[in-house]
Design an enzyme around this catalytic site. Structure first.
Site, short mmCIF file in Angstrom:
data_model
loop_
_atom_site.label_atom_id
_atom_site.label_comp_id
_atom_site.label_asym_id
_atom_site.label_seq_id
_atom_site.Cartn_x
_atom_site.Cartn_y
_atom_site.Cartn_z
N GLY A 30 0.82 -1.20 0.00
CA GLY A 30 0.00 0.00 0.00
C GLY A 30 0.85 1.23 0.00
O GLY A 30 2.07 1.18 0.04
N ASP A 44 -5.75 12.48 8.82
CA ASP A 44 -6.08 11.68 7.64
C ASP A 44 -6.83 10.42 8.07
O ASP A 44 -6.52 9.30 7.64
CB ASP A 44 -4.81 11.32 6.86
CG ASP A 44 -5.16 10.78 5.46
OD1 ASP A 44 -6.25 11.09 4.96
OD2 ASP A 44 -4.34 10.03 4.89
N ASN A 68 -7.09 3.67 6.77
CA ASN A 68 -6.10 3.89 7.81
C ASN A 68 -6.51 3.29 9.15
O ASN A 68 -5.89 3.55 10.18
CB ASN A 68 -5.82 5.38 7.99
CG ASN A 68 -4.83 5.91 6.96
OD1 ASN A 68 -4.10 5.13 6.36
ND2 ASN A 68 -4.81 7.21 6.75
N LYS A 128 -9.51 7.76 7.91
CA LYS A 128 -10.34 7.20 6.83
C LYS A 128 -10.34 5.68 7.00
O LYS A 128 -9.51 5.13 7.75
CB LYS A 128 -9.80 7.59 5.47
CG LYS A 128 -8.35 7.18 5.24
CD LYS A 128 -7.83 7.72 3.93
CE LYS A 128 -6.34 7.37 3.75
NZ LYS A 128 -5.81 7.91 2.49
N PRO A 129 -11.23 4.98 6.34
CA PRO A 129 -11.31 3.53 6.54
C PRO A 129 -10.00 2.79 6.26
O PRO A 129 -9.66 1.85 6.98
CB PRO A 129 -12.41 3.12 5.55
CG PRO A 129 -13.28 4.33 5.44
CD PRO A 129 -12.34 5.49 5.51
N LYS A 146 7.72 1.51 5.96
CA LYS A 146 7.27 2.63 5.13
C LYS A 146 8.44 3.55 4.84
O LYS A 146 9.17 3.97 5.75
CB LYS A 146 6.16 3.40 5.85
CG LYS A 146 5.61 4.56 5.03
CD LYS A 146 4.40 5.18 5.74
CE LYS A 146 3.81 6.30 4.89
NZ LYS A 146 2.62 6.89 5.54
N GLY A 197 -0.09 9.16 1.74
CA GLY A 197 0.07 10.43 1.06
C GLY A 197 1.50 10.70 0.63
O GLY A 197 1.72 11.34 -0.38
N VAL A 243 -0.17 -5.39 10.51
CA VAL A 243 -1.54 -5.72 10.87
C VAL A 243 -2.15 -6.53 9.74
O VAL A 243 -2.34 -6.03 8.63
CB VAL A 243 -2.37 -4.44 11.12
CG1 VAL A 243 -3.79 -4.81 11.52
CG2 VAL A 243 -1.71 -3.57 12.19
N ASP A 267 -0.76 5.00 9.77
CA ASP A 267 -0.47 6.09 8.84
C ASP A 267 -0.72 7.46 9.44
O ASP A 267 -1.66 8.16 9.07
CB ASP A 267 -1.28 5.92 7.55
CG ASP A 267 -0.65 6.73 6.42
OD1 ASP A 267 0.34 7.43 6.67
OD2 ASP A 267 -1.17 6.67 5.29
#
Length: 545
Positions: A47, A163, A168, A165-166, A70, A50, A121, A183
């Protein structure tokens, strides 16, 4: 993490800076699957956020385990993005909460790009997990409250996610470990970064996910972003968990220009969740309701009221009217679950009305004008109605007066006719025409004649005439009527004449003892108090026969 690539409209980074697009096409170092970064072996890309790309990696030492690593996204290693990424690593290191993915390590690649390592996860986006598990609204709220507790912990550490959102918020497929927030790539420290002295999100940047972004994040003039921005994003997430969609469609936001997107986020009022669901097609309603173990017709009924109010308070355009903290949102949801009144519904109607007036000023003015015109018209009509009603009442009064006068006139005519017939009987008797007189009395009975004080003269004469001829029933009727006229004329006493003796004689001769006894009682009550010895003597003669 698993959860797929970013959907349309989920990311919008640096749209106003064309150089960021050019940077994505430049040659970049060869970090990728199969490469090694420090003690981590990259396996596959799972994945991207931003400003970073996330890889599934294996830690080789001192222990072997799967991790999420990351690094700065290829082509995005500008000074601004690196600074924001470094803040993310420092922010995550401050937090220790079961609902926030732990930071295990950090460093820099051989090419100088920062990276950090988080626990991996194995899970799905919170919305996908809820739909697959077909969680009811109550269970979704319970899960959402856990997310809120993680965000509240971050706020207590001075970190805003910015940020939410689903994608994250991931949930282990077994569901046993609860949701994990990942994130913090565009997080902003509430207390600021004392070392850098720079604003991490300049007004030329549009950082975040539009469908979940607060109005103040979208407003390029607003630089003071606080924890209420996360409250707004949590409200949008709750909206989607309840109604199945966000009020602002991601695809629409991605397709319009930047200015139009800002206008939508700053000005367009979202519908309440129950209204959004009610406006969907029957097929969409059925699918969303099934995922919530609810009937399509029942879901908007459940949403309407408390849940609508809680969601709409969290996503208020004016952040001063939102919940002040994430904990405030949690407490209201807990009140709902406990069937207690929620704060969000207090004084709501007046505020909605004021917003409606501001949004539709011309229409409201026109509506007020129409209402005033109607009120004036109704007032005029009511005035005319009252006047007409008064006229009708007066007309009815006059009609009743006329009817009463006419009825009295008819009664007087009937009385006159009765006395005319009675006088005719007297004439017939005086002429010895007994049979004709009796016929006339049958046609005009004595009892039908209205008595007056002057009637006693005629009745006495008629009674005496009948008594002299032995017509005792007729004489009795006449004297009974004469007794009634005496009650009408207290000024004239029957004791002044021989009427009492005549009446008593007639009653006895008529053979009606009960009538005589009634006469005795009447005469005694009427004349016993007289001071005249003559009256008393006549009374005694009358009642002692």
């Amino acid at each position: 993490r698993t959860g797929g690539a970013t959907q349309a409209g989920e990311e919008l980074i640096d749209l106003s800076d064309p150089s960021s697009i050019e940077e994505t096409t430049r040659a970049t170092p060869n970090e990728g699957p199969g490469e090694r970064i420090g003690r981590y072996q990259l396996e596959k890309r799972i994945g991207e956020g931003g400003c970073g790309v996330v890889y599934l990696a294996e830690q080789l030492e001192p222990v072997r385990r799967k991790v999420a690593l990351k690094v700065i996204r290829l082509g995005m290693d500008t000074e601004r993005v690196i600074e924001r990424f470094e803040m993310e690593r420092q922010s995550l290191a401050l937090m220790d909460h079961p609902n926030i993915a732990r930071v295990l390590d950090g460093g820099a690649t051989d090419s100088g790009r920062p990276y950090f390592v988080m626990e991996w996860v194995r899970g799905a986006r919170i919305t996908d997990y809820c739909d697959v598990q077909q969680l009811s609204l109550r269970k979704r709220i319970d899960l959402f409250i856990e997310v809120c507790k993680g965000i509240q912990h971050a706020h207590q550490k001075g970190v805003i996610h910015r940020d939410i959102k689903p994608s994250n918020i991931l949930i282990d497929e077994s569901g046993g470990h609860g949701p994990k927030i990942i994130d913090f790539g565009i997080a902003k420290a509430i207390s600021g970064n004392a070392d850098s002295g720079t604003e991490h999100s300049s007004q030329d940047q549009f950082v975040g996910t539009p469908a979940y972004m607060s109005p103040e994040q979208a407003d390029r003039r607003e630089r003071d972003i606080d924890t209420r921005s996360d409250v707004y994003s949590l409200g949008m997430l709750l909206y989607e968990l309840m109604a199945g969609r966000t009020p602002f469609d991601s695809a629409e936001l991605a397709s319009v220009g930047l200015m139009e997107m800002r206008r939508i986020l700053l000005e367009r009022e979202p519908p309440v969740p129950s209204a959004l669901f009610a406006g969907m097609s029957p097929e969409d309603q059925q699918g969303i309701a099934v995922h919530r173990k609810c009937e399509p017709a029942k879901l908007p009924v459940v949403l309407k009221g408390d849940l609508d109010s809680v969601v709409m308070k969290a996503i208020e355009k004016d952040r001063a009217r939102r919940y002040e903290t994430v904990n405030g949102l949690v407490m209201d949801l807990q009140r709902y679950l406990a069937h207690e009144p929620v704060i969000a519904r207090q004084a709501k109607r007046t505020y909605v009305f004021r917003k409606f007036v501001r949004r539709n000023r011309l229409a409201v003015i026109a509506g007020v004008g129409i209402v005033l015109s109607l009120l004036i018209g109704l007032g005029t009509a009511y005035t005319y109605y009252l006047r007409e009603r008064e006229a009708l009442d007066e007309q009815l009064r006059l009609r009743q007066f006329a009817d009463a006068a006419h009825a009295n006139e008819l009664m007087r005519i009937d009385e006159a006719r009765g006395w005319e017939g009675f006088a005719h009987v007297s004439v017939l008797l005086s002429e010895g025409k007994t049979e004709e007189a009796d016929e006339q009395l049958r046609a005009t009975p004595i009892t039908s004649i209205r008595l007056s004080p002057q009637s006693s003269v005629v009745l006495r004469s008629l009674g005496n005439w009948n008594a002299l001829r032995g017509r005792w029933p007729q004489a009795t009727d006449c004297f009974k009527m004469m007794m009634k006229t005496d009650d009408l004329n207290r000024g004239q006493n029957l004791t002044n004449s021989l009427d009492l003796v005549a009446i008593s004689s007639v009653l006895i001769e008529g053979g009606k003892p009960q009538d005589y006894r009634a006469f005795q009682s009447w005469a005694t009550d009427r004349y016993a108090a007289s001071s005249s010895s003559l009256d008393v003597s006549r009374l005694l003669h009358a009642i002692l026969l």
